[in-house]
Design a protein around this motif. Sequence first.
Motif, PDB file in Angstrom:
ATOM      1  N   GLY A   1      30.400 107.337  40.032  1.00 52.32           N
ATOM      2  CA  GLY A   1      30.861 107.190  41.205  1.00 52.32           C
ATOM      3  C   GLY A   1      32.340 106.004  40.899  1.00 52.32           C
ATOM      4  O   GLY A   1      32.122 105.364  39.516  1.00 52.32           O
ATOM      5  N   ASN A   2      33.199 105.817  42.501  1.00 53.26           N
ATOM      6  CA  ASN A   2      33.836 104.858  41.948  1.00 53.26           C
ATOM      7  C   ASN A   2      33.300 102.969  42.265  1.00 53.26           C
ATOM      8  O   ASN A   2      31.866 103.571  42.460  1.00 53.26           O
ATOM      9  CB  ASN A   2      34.831 104.280  42.915  1.00 53.26           C
ATOM     10  CG  ASN A   2      35.910 105.602  42.747  1.00 53.26           C
ATOM     11  OD1 ASN A   2      36.415 106.163  41.522  1.00 53.26           O
ATOM     12  ND2 ASN A   2      36.573 106.637  43.929  1.00 53.26           N
ATOM     13  N   PHE A   3      33.773 102.658  41.529  1.00 51.91           N
ATOM     14  CA  PHE A   3      33.294 100.639  41.410  1.00 51.91           C
ATOM     15  C   PHE A   3      33.788 100.598  43.469  1.00 51.91           C
ATOM     16  O   PHE A   3      32.931  99.507  43.403  1.00 51.91           O
ATOM     17  CB  PHE A   3      34.826 100.014  40.549  1.00 51.91           C
ATOM     18  CG  PHE A   3      34.301  98.752  40.526  1.00 51.91           C
ATOM     19  CD1 PHE A   3      33.119  97.869  40.444  1.00 51.91           C
ATOM     20  CD2 PHE A   3      35.197  97.676  40.570  1.00 51.91           C
ATOM     21  CE1 PHE A   3      32.592  96.587  40.037  1.00 51.91           C
ATOM     22  CE2 PHE A   3      34.590  96.337  40.703  1.00 51.91           C
ATOM     23  CZ  PHE A   3      33.841  95.867  40.834  1.00 51.91           C
ATOM     24  N   ASP A   4      34.802 100.442  43.850  1.00 52.57           N
ATOM     25  CA  ASP A   4      35.011 100.280  44.562  1.00 52.57           C
ATOM     26  C   ASP A   4      33.342 100.280  45.577  1.00 52.57           C
ATOM     27  O   ASP A   4      32.925 101.431  46.360  1.00 52.57           O
ATOM     28  CB  ASP A   4      35.989 100.648  45.530  1.00 52.57           C
ATOM     29  CG  ASP A   4      37.576 100.257  44.907  1.00 52.57           C
ATOM     30  OD1 ASP A   4      37.501  98.924  43.871  1.00 52.57           O
ATOM     31  OD2 ASP A   4      38.354 100.803  45.385  1.00 52.57           O
ATOM     32  N   GLY A   5      33.103  98.800  45.930  1.00 50.90           N
ATOM     33  CA  GLY A   5      32.253  98.870  47.651  1.00 50.90           C
ATOM     34  C   GLY A   5      30.745  99.016  46.866  1.00 50.90           C
ATOM     35  O   GLY A   5      29.526  99.470  47.401  1.00 50.90           O
ATOM     36  N   SER A   6      30.591  99.315  45.607  1.00 52.73           N
ATOM     37  CA  SER A   6      29.785  99.281  44.598  1.00 52.73           C
ATOM     38  C   SER A   6      28.455  98.213  44.429  1.00 52.73           C
ATOM     39  O   SER A   6      29.095  97.045  45.009  1.00 52.73           O
ATOM     40  CB  SER A   6      29.976  99.422  43.386  1.00 52.73           C
ATOM     41  OG  SER A   6      30.124  98.890  42.486  1.00 52.73           O
TER      42      SER A   6
END
Length: 317
Positions: free
Chosen positions: A98-103
């Motif tokens: 997935g993406n990094f943002d909010g991880s």
Amino acid sequence: MSTFALFWFEWESNKYISRMKVGTSEATALDFKIRGFDYLVALDGEGERSHYTGDGYSDGKQLARFLEDTIADMEYYVTIPFYFYQFGKKIPRDSVSGNFDGSYWQRWIDGVVDSAGNNLKGFYWSLEAPGQFTYGYGDGIVSRYLIEGISYYVRRDYGLDLIWIPSLGGRTISDLEKYTDIKHYHGYFDYVFCQPNYYQKQFMSDGAPYQYSNLLDVFQWIQSIDYPTVSIELEADRGVLGIRCLDNRDCPTGTSCDGSYCHENCRALNSVSCIDYACDYVNAQYDTLGKLWTNRAYYFSTNLKAIDTVRNRCPKW
């Protein structure tokens, strides 16, 4: 010239503790300073010994507070823990595709930054697999968007460094070219310290003996990527100490009695040969570069006496 020492910690009995010793005494930041180290890299492996609650911000904050109490007299880097244990199995702390943002990892970084002091120098991406972004690491391929997001967030948004210490695992030059991402992904990091694993490995990935000439080839390959940003980790462990034993009860935690000596990960079972293998890292630098690498990381297990012992034989280690 900058030198980076690995500082090992773990979560034990509901608190963080340092695993670092000088002999039998707990190591301090001063012990690293007097041995010439510029930075500490606080890590626990790939995340398995860091506390995990599922709340990245809280988890990062908790570790940062421990490090501030323990090593904040030196500039230091903090691990970004990749795994945690669940039911005896290592599991990534968030989606690797997935993406990094909010991880979890974004929240971890925020928690560390919000609790660390001015000596926080940056972060360490803890997954050592050298081909994780293209070939996977066992459970899947780490998304380019994930490491790109981590890199931009740490380096651009916070103005801190990001480092990586991939394990080469005795790969031949051909396998390093084919199956590692170091050449294509090193730009996401301020420093990459490659683990040659010569100290630990008797054989190369093709089954041939891992000889000194192979170490020279590996050093030349590393140098060709982006000197001095891509560099080496020097390697030794408590096997150099020559601790005699009759059985495992005579050995420090994490070592075993083998061949009448306490053994860790050295390819040899006697301290003299282990010291020789460690010293080869210095010899190979001069034989390839004609000097010591500008930036170097150091692995010496959890006892600084290992450094002292190796330096008695090769002072430039």
